[in-house]
Design a protein around this motif. Structure first.
Motif, short mmCIF file in Angstrom:
data_model
loop_
_atom_site.label_atom_id
_atom_site.label_comp_id
_atom_site.label_asym_id
_atom_site.label_seq_id
_atom_site.Cartn_x
_atom_site.Cartn_y
_atom_site.Cartn_z
N GLU A 1 8.50 -45.51 -25.86
CA GLU A 1 7.26 -46.26 -25.69
C GLU A 1 6.20 -45.45 -24.95
OE1 GLU A 1 4.38 -49.22 -25.93
OE2 GLU A 1 6.20 -48.84 -27.11
N HIS B 1 4.81 -43.06 -27.42
CA HIS B 1 3.92 -43.76 -28.34
C HIS B 1 2.56 -44.00 -27.73
CE1 HIS B 1 2.31 -46.68 -31.14
NE2 HIS B 1 2.30 -47.61 -30.20
N GLN B 2 2.53 -44.44 -26.48
CA GLN B 2 1.25 -44.70 -25.80
C GLN B 2 0.42 -43.43 -25.69
OE1 GLN B 2 -0.06 -47.62 -25.05
NE2 GLN B 2 1.75 -48.65 -25.88
N LYS C 1 -0.47 -42.48 -29.74
CA LYS C 1 -0.78 -43.49 -30.75
C LYS C 1 -2.16 -43.30 -31.38
CE LYS C 1 -2.43 -46.96 -27.42
NZ LYS C 1 -2.22 -48.33 -26.91
N MET D 1 4.94 -42.53 -35.70
CA MET D 1 6.24 -42.85 -35.11
C MET D 1 6.67 -44.22 -35.60
SD MET D 1 7.05 -43.00 -31.06
CE MET D 1 8.36 -44.00 -30.39
N VAL D 2 7.88 -44.31 -36.11
CA VAL D 2 8.41 -45.56 -36.66
C VAL D 2 9.85 -45.74 -36.21
CG1 VAL D 2 8.97 -46.85 -38.76
CG2 VAL D 2 6.91 -45.45 -38.69
N VAL E 1 8.55 -52.66 -26.65
CA VAL E 1 7.96 -51.56 -27.42
C VAL E 1 6.85 -52.09 -28.31
CG1 VAL E 1 10.09 -50.24 -27.38
CG2 VAL E 1 9.62 -51.71 -29.33
N THR E 2 5.84 -51.27 -28.52
CA THR E 2 4.71 -51.65 -29.36
C THR E 2 4.56 -50.73 -30.57
OG1 THR E 2 3.19 -50.29 -28.04
CG2 THR E 2 3.47 -52.60 -27.38
N TYR E 3 5.40 -49.69 -30.68
CA TYR E 3 5.33 -48.84 -31.87
C TYR E 3 5.93 -49.60 -33.05
CZ TYR E 3 10.10 -47.49 -30.36
OH TYR E 3 11.42 -47.49 -29.94
N PRO E 4 5.55 -49.24 -34.27
CA PRO E 4 5.99 -49.99 -35.45
C PRO E 4 7.51 -49.97 -35.62
CG PRO E 4 4.18 -48.51 -36.02
CD PRO E 4 4.62 -48.15 -34.62
#
Length: 421
Positions: free
Chosen positions: A326, A329-330, A333, A340-341, A361-364
């Motif tokens: 995470e 990702h931040q 992004k 990133m998946v 987590v906020t990534y897909p």
């Protein structure tokens, strides 16, 4: 309900289109296969003893010829050596009285010089004939228990050094109970030889997707068929031990079938991956939790990080997601060159959404019904968490298994290096 229907139709389209996409060609499915490099390990039978031209008539060159006739690009090295037992092929162990076998270092030197990157690597092994002897041969007579230990020592060493190799282990073939040349075999030796057969079967089961049972039918095909052997005269009369040209051809057919069967199976490394750094990443299509479609091949020109996960994974997965993935990702992004998946293995939408909420987590995250995408990268029975980094050309550049801070730092360094290219 509308969201779930959208995901269903997107997934259907995705699976339909992937089903008709061009996949990596394989000769065993009708296409072409890349170079296959085979190292044959064995005794005088593998060597082609008593044949007029062993370099072309022996079972090893005839195996290669059969495979080439079927369109497989094969090269090989024949390390068969007369009189050898499993002891002659064994490595030495630190803290052990076991001395290195006379064939071990030459085998490693020859294999290192022969194997090349990008090829499929195979060891074809037939040992046991001389282990079964009553006298003379190194370490003989070898019990089935010791045979198992010796074979495992050889296999473990080869797998550790050549982590992309397949090892095909063949049953040693029948010899006549009158066999008695420089070494004494006779009926006792033949009986002992057959005790190695179940050991070989168990070895293949003990190393899934690394060691494969090759020929287990030639013993019966040669039994009591002297016309397949060169007749020899020994201390107990005429005997039959070494195949003649026709016998070598028959044995080669059994060996070739074993190799083809092994090539049809994915080969896994010690962590369960069936893909390797440097190879093209298998294409796939998955549906994200928002209903949109993600296709790997459409990401060319971007650096892609795939994370394989699931809600049932323990503390290790969740720690990686919260404390490492995470934050990564931040940081990245908003970088248009990075994707990133997370791919959730075989869980329904509601579970995946709940998992994302629990971990923060906020990534897909994507759905992977039946783990159909996962099994393109790793054995289905192998665990998670896993990360796969793919470069702008679609090649795999970094693989991780389980969360380790040092290994993850190395992964981040690889990501930075790829983004800076």
């Amino acid at each position: 309900m509308q969201k779930q229907l959208a995901i269903f139709f997107t997934l259907f389209f995705c699976l339909f289109s992937v089903g008709f996409a061009q996949t990596t060609p394989s000769l065993l499915s009708g296409g072409l296969r890349g170079a296959v490099q085979i190292v044959f390990i064995g005794n005088s039978i593998t060597q082609g003893a008593r044949l007029a031209q062993p370099e072309t008539e022996g079972p090893a060159p005839q195996t290669a010829a059969i495979l080439r006739a079927e369109g497989i690009d094969v090269s090989y090295v024949n390390r068969g050596l007369s009189g050898t037992t499993t002891y002659d092929w064994m490595p030495a162990y630190l803290g052990s009285s076991q001395q290195e076998g006379r064939c071990f270092s030459p085998l490693i030197e020859a294999t290192d010089a022969f194997f090349s990157p990008g090829a499929e690597h195979v060891f074809s092994v037939m040992l046991g004939t001389n282990d079964s002897a009553e006298t003379t041969c190194n370490g003989a007579p070898v019990s089935p228990e010791q045979y198992d230990l010796n074979m495992r020592a050889i296999i473990d060493t080869l797998l550790a050094r050549y982590d992309d190799a397949r090892i095909v282990v063949n049953y040693p073939i029948w010899y006549s109970p009158s066999t008695y040349n420089g070494a004494k075999y006779l009926q006792a030796g033949l009986d002992r030889l057959q005790t190695y057969h179940p050991v070989i079967t168990q070895l293949a089961a003990a190393y899934p997707n690394r060691v494969f049972l090759g020929d287990n039918g030639a013993f019966a095909a040669f039994e009591n068929h002297p016309e397949l052997f060169d007749e020899e005269h020994g201390n107990a009369g005429n005997f039959y031990l070494h195949p003649n040209y026709e016998g070598a051809r028959l044995l080669a057919e059994f060996w070739a079938n074993g190799i083809k069967n092994a090539l049809a199976q994915p080969v896994a490394d010690a962590t369960g991956y069936i893909v390797r750094v440097g190879q093209q990443a298998p294409d796939f299509c998955v549906t994200l939790t928002d209903g949109s479609q993600f296709r790997l091949s459409e990401q060319r020109g971007k650096v892609v990080l795939l994370q394989f996960t699931a809600s049932w994974c323990g503390v290790n997965c969740r720690k990686e997601m919260k404390q490492a993935l995470e934050p990564l990702h931040q940081r990245l992004k908003d970088n248009p060159d990075f994707v990133m998946v997370g791919i959730d293995r075989d869980e329904p939408l509601e579970t995946v959404l709940g998992f994302a909420k629990q971990t923060g987590v906020t990534y897909p995250l994507a759905l992977d019904p039946g783990a159909e995408t996962y099994v393109k990268y790793a054995l289905k029975e192998s665990g998670i968490t896993r990360n796969c980094l793919i470069d702008r050309e679609g090649r795999i550049v970094h693989l991780t298994r389980l969360y380790n801070e040092d290994e993850f730092a190395a992964l981040v360094e690889s990501i930075n290096n790829e983004l800076n290219k």
